[in-house]
Design a protein around this motif. Structure first.
Motif, mmCIF file in Angstrom:
data_model
loop_
_atom_site.group_PDB
_atom_site.id
_atom_site.type_symbol
_atom_site.label_atom_id
_atom_site.label_comp_id
_atom_site.label_asym_id
_atom_site.label_seq_id
_atom_site.Cartn_x
_atom_site.Cartn_y
_atom_site.Cartn_z
ATOM 1 N N SER A 84 0.845 -1.033 -0.101
ATOM 2 C CA SER A 84 0.104 0.103 0.019
ATOM 3 C C SER A 84 0.862 1.343 -0.033
ATOM 4 O O SER A 84 0.244 2.291 -0.605
ATOM 5 C CB SER A 84 -1.083 -0.076 1.193
ATOM 6 N N PHE A 85 1.981 1.455 0.538
ATOM 7 C CA PHE A 85 2.865 2.286 0.425
ATOM 8 C C PHE A 85 3.453 2.362 -1.011
ATOM 9 O O PHE A 85 3.580 3.685 -1.457
ATOM 10 C CB PHE A 85 4.208 2.211 1.350
ATOM 11 N N SER A 86 3.631 1.595 -1.677
ATOM 12 C CA SER A 86 4.011 1.456 -3.257
ATOM 13 C C SER A 86 2.793 2.156 -3.842
ATOM 14 O O SER A 86 3.000 3.043 -4.836
ATOM 15 C CB SER A 86 4.368 0.346 -3.806
ATOM 16 N N ALA A 87 1.775 1.800 -3.694
ATOM 17 C CA ALA A 87 0.439 2.146 -4.304
ATOM 18 C C ALA A 87 0.027 3.780 -3.967
ATOM 19 O O ALA A 87 -0.137 4.569 -5.002
ATOM 20 C CB ALA A 87 -0.763 1.320 -3.977
ATOM 21 N N MET A 129 -1.461 -3.295 -10.515
ATOM 22 C CA MET A 129 -1.652 -2.887 -9.162
ATOM 23 C C MET A 129 -2.906 -3.853 -8.624
ATOM 24 O O MET A 129 -2.956 -3.824 -7.370
ATOM 25 C CB MET A 129 -1.936 -1.368 -9.051
ATOM 26 N N SER A 130 -3.884 -4.373 -9.166
ATOM 27 C CA SER A 130 -4.798 -4.967 -8.622
ATOM 28 C C SER A 130 -4.440 -6.560 -8.831
ATOM 29 O O SER A 130 -5.691 -7.206 -8.671
ATOM 30 C CB SER A 130 -6.144 -4.558 -9.577
ATOM 31 N N HIS A 131 -3.467 -7.114 -9.350
ATOM 32 C CA HIS A 131 -3.140 -8.365 -9.364
ATOM 33 C C HIS A 131 -3.989 -9.061 -10.442
ATOM 34 O O HIS A 131 -4.574 -10.148 -10.267
ATOM 35 C CB HIS A 131 -3.380 -8.982 -8.298
ATOM 36 N N THR A 132 -4.581 -8.226 -11.705
ATOM 37 C CA THR A 132 -5.296 -8.866 -12.618
ATOM 38 C C THR A 132 -4.611 -8.771 -13.836
ATOM 39 O O THR A 132 -5.141 -8.758 -15.016
ATOM 40 C CB THR A 132 -6.666 -7.941 -12.681
ATOM 41 N N ALA A 133 -3.045 -8.490 -13.923
ATOM 42 C CA ALA A 133 -2.362 -8.707 -15.256
ATOM 43 C C ALA A 133 -2.167 -9.918 -15.544
ATOM 44 O O ALA A 133 -1.542 -9.970 -16.655
ATOM 45 C CB ALA A 133 -1.125 -7.771 -14.722
ATOM 46 N N MET A 177 7.543 -4.498 -9.340
ATOM 47 C CA MET A 177 7.555 -3.857 -10.670
ATOM 48 C C MET A 177 7.241 -2.616 -10.449
ATOM 49 O O MET A 177 7.568 -1.701 -11.006
ATOM 50 C CB MET A 177 6.846 -4.776 -11.766
ATOM 51 N N ILE A 178 5.964 -2.370 -9.410
ATOM 52 C CA ILE A 178 5.286 -1.253 -9.272
ATOM 53 C C ILE A 178 6.413 -0.155 -8.803
ATOM 54 O O ILE A 178 6.571 1.017 -8.990
ATOM 55 C CB ILE A 178 4.155 -1.314 -8.438
ATOM 56 N N GLY A 179 7.266 -0.657 -7.824
ATOM 57 C CA GLY A 179 8.310 0.316 -7.256
ATOM 58 C C GLY A 179 9.329 0.658 -8.080
ATOM 59 O O GLY A 179 9.937 1.682 -8.030
ATOM 60 N N THR A 180 9.491 -0.292 -8.984
ATOM 61 C CA THR A 180 10.309 -0.027 -10.083
ATOM 62 C C THR A 180 10.155 1.493 -10.995
ATOM 63 O O THR A 180 10.603 2.223 -11.562
ATOM 64 C CB THR A 180 10.855 -0.996 -11.212
ATOM 65 N N VAL A 181 8.644 1.229 -11.484
ATOM 66 C CA VAL A 181 8.026 2.468 -12.227
ATOM 67 C C VAL A 181 8.127 3.408 -11.304
ATOM 68 O O VAL A 181 8.450 4.766 -11.657
ATOM 69 C CB VAL A 181 6.392 1.977 -12.297
#
Length: 380
Positions: A84-87, A129-133, A177-181
């Motif tokens: 949630s910190f990343s989001a 982000m929603s784990h639907t990828a 991967m979100i953190g990388t972005v």
């Protein structure tokens, strides 16, 4: 008359104090029973009611070998609540117009992210982000090499058989991967971005980088062996990964800090962070961290499976008859829970550094029982 009025006020204060003391004593006895039932090593808790932290306490041990008691000042690696910190960071960048939730994730991360079974289907930031990828952790998640077609030979195995956006599977790789972005878009190293834009504005002592924190405050985390009924410390929870950081590549080495699970924080500070989300991005009487619009997006279910939004779940089966928002965490033997009710302005944080409790219905039994116990004693 004035003296009598002062006497009544004094009596009221004494009565309130005694009542609060009795309530705390009862609540603590109940928590100790739960801990005994599930062989908990230690447990830190925080309760928010009417938008205020009304109770914090730590039970049991910080370290078994040295018989060190756990204190409210101690910090844990909280595992997946870290997502949630990343989001939150992504939502800040979205509000600033630096990216869009509907953007092609390949363009954001700098290499091709496409399910080879559905090559024409764009995988968006929101899907990740929603784990639907349609992604999975089969090739590991502490490096991007596994999914990067330019680096890994088995990258196609990172994808499931269903079309992106049509189904849900929880995936730790998603948030590394979100953190990388975050790093590529902001130009700041991931751990520093979160510190400067989330932690510092909220006045929290926390972080993703082990060496930036006082290691004397780290709570030892214990794995439980059901066969031997023994607890064994797991040093991996606070691996500083100094060599990897020394050779850090901005915009690629980000998983070293584990945006998906590496936040270290106390239960009390996590409750303060939770209050920001409970108030849709603004800490009561303090700084706004996320715009309300984006905070609500985080808390809105994308999929019925797991009630998952963007790193915040909606659950109806944690406390009977109550709908809560939040997240759990589990890693190295640690279990954590952070859940809140944004309309009624209450929330509960619980973190244990070791327990024999099993997971049932998506929750660790100790975490669920502790949250219900605190709810019944302080909220209900």
């Amino acid at each position: 008359m004035i003296l009598f009025k002062h006497f009544l006020i004094a009596l009221l204060i004494i009565f309130t104090s005694l009542s609060s003391f009795a309530q705390n004593e009862k609540a603590e006895a109940n928590i100790r029973e739960v801990m005994k039932q599930y062989d908990a090593v230690g447990l830190s808790v925080a309760v928010v009611k009417n938008n205020k932290i009304i109770y914090t306490h730590s039970f049991g041990l910080k370290n078994i070998e040295h018989n060190t008691p756990l204190s409210d000042n101690d910090i844990f690696r909280i595992a997946s609540i870290s997502k949630s910190f990343s989001a939150t960071s992504i939502m800040q960048l979205a509000a600033a117009g630096k990216l869009s939730l509907d953007e092609d994730f390949s363009k954001l991360i700098g290499f091709k992210v496409r399910n080879p079974k559905f090559p024409d289907k764009v995988i968006t930031l929101k899907m990740v982000m929603s784990h639907t990828a349609s992604l999975n952790d089969s090739q590991g998640y502490f490096s991007l090499d596994g999914i990067n077609p330019d680096k890994g030979v088995n990258w196609a195995k990172c994808y499931n058989n269903y079309e992106p956006g049509t189904d849900y599977q929880y995936c730790n790789l998603d948030y590394n991967m979100i953190g990388t972005v975050i790093e590529k878009i902001s130009g700041e190293r991931f751990d520093q971005y979160v510190k400067h834009h989330v932690l510092d504005p909220l006045g929290l002592y926390a972080g993703y980088c082990v060496d930036s924190l006082d290691n004397s405050r780290f709570v030892t985390i214990y794995e439980y062996d059901a066969k031997t009924k023994q607890f064994t410390p797991d040093p991996g929870a606070y691996n500083p990964r100094r060599e990897e950081i020394k050779n850090y590549v901005m915009g690629y080495s980000t998983p070293i800090f584990s945006p998906t699970g590496g936040m270290k924080i106390s239960a009390t500070d996590l409750a303060k962070y939770m209050m920001m989300h409970m108030n849709y991005g603004k800490y009561p009487g303090g700084n706004r961290i996320i715009e309300k619009k984006y905070s609500k997006i985080m808390q809105t279910k994308v999929t019925e499976k797991d009630g998952y939004g963007l790193a915040i779940r909606t659950v109806d089966d944690l406390i009977p008859g109550v709908t809560m928002k939040g997240h759990t965490g589990s890693a190295y033997g640690l279990f954590s829970g952070m859940f809140f009710q944004p309309d009624k302005k209450f929330g509960i944080v619980v973190i244990t550094n070791g327990t024999s409790a099993p997971e049932t219905d998506g929750f660790n039994a100790l975490i669920k029982a502790s949250i219900n116990s605190l709810y019944n004693d302080f909220i209900k």
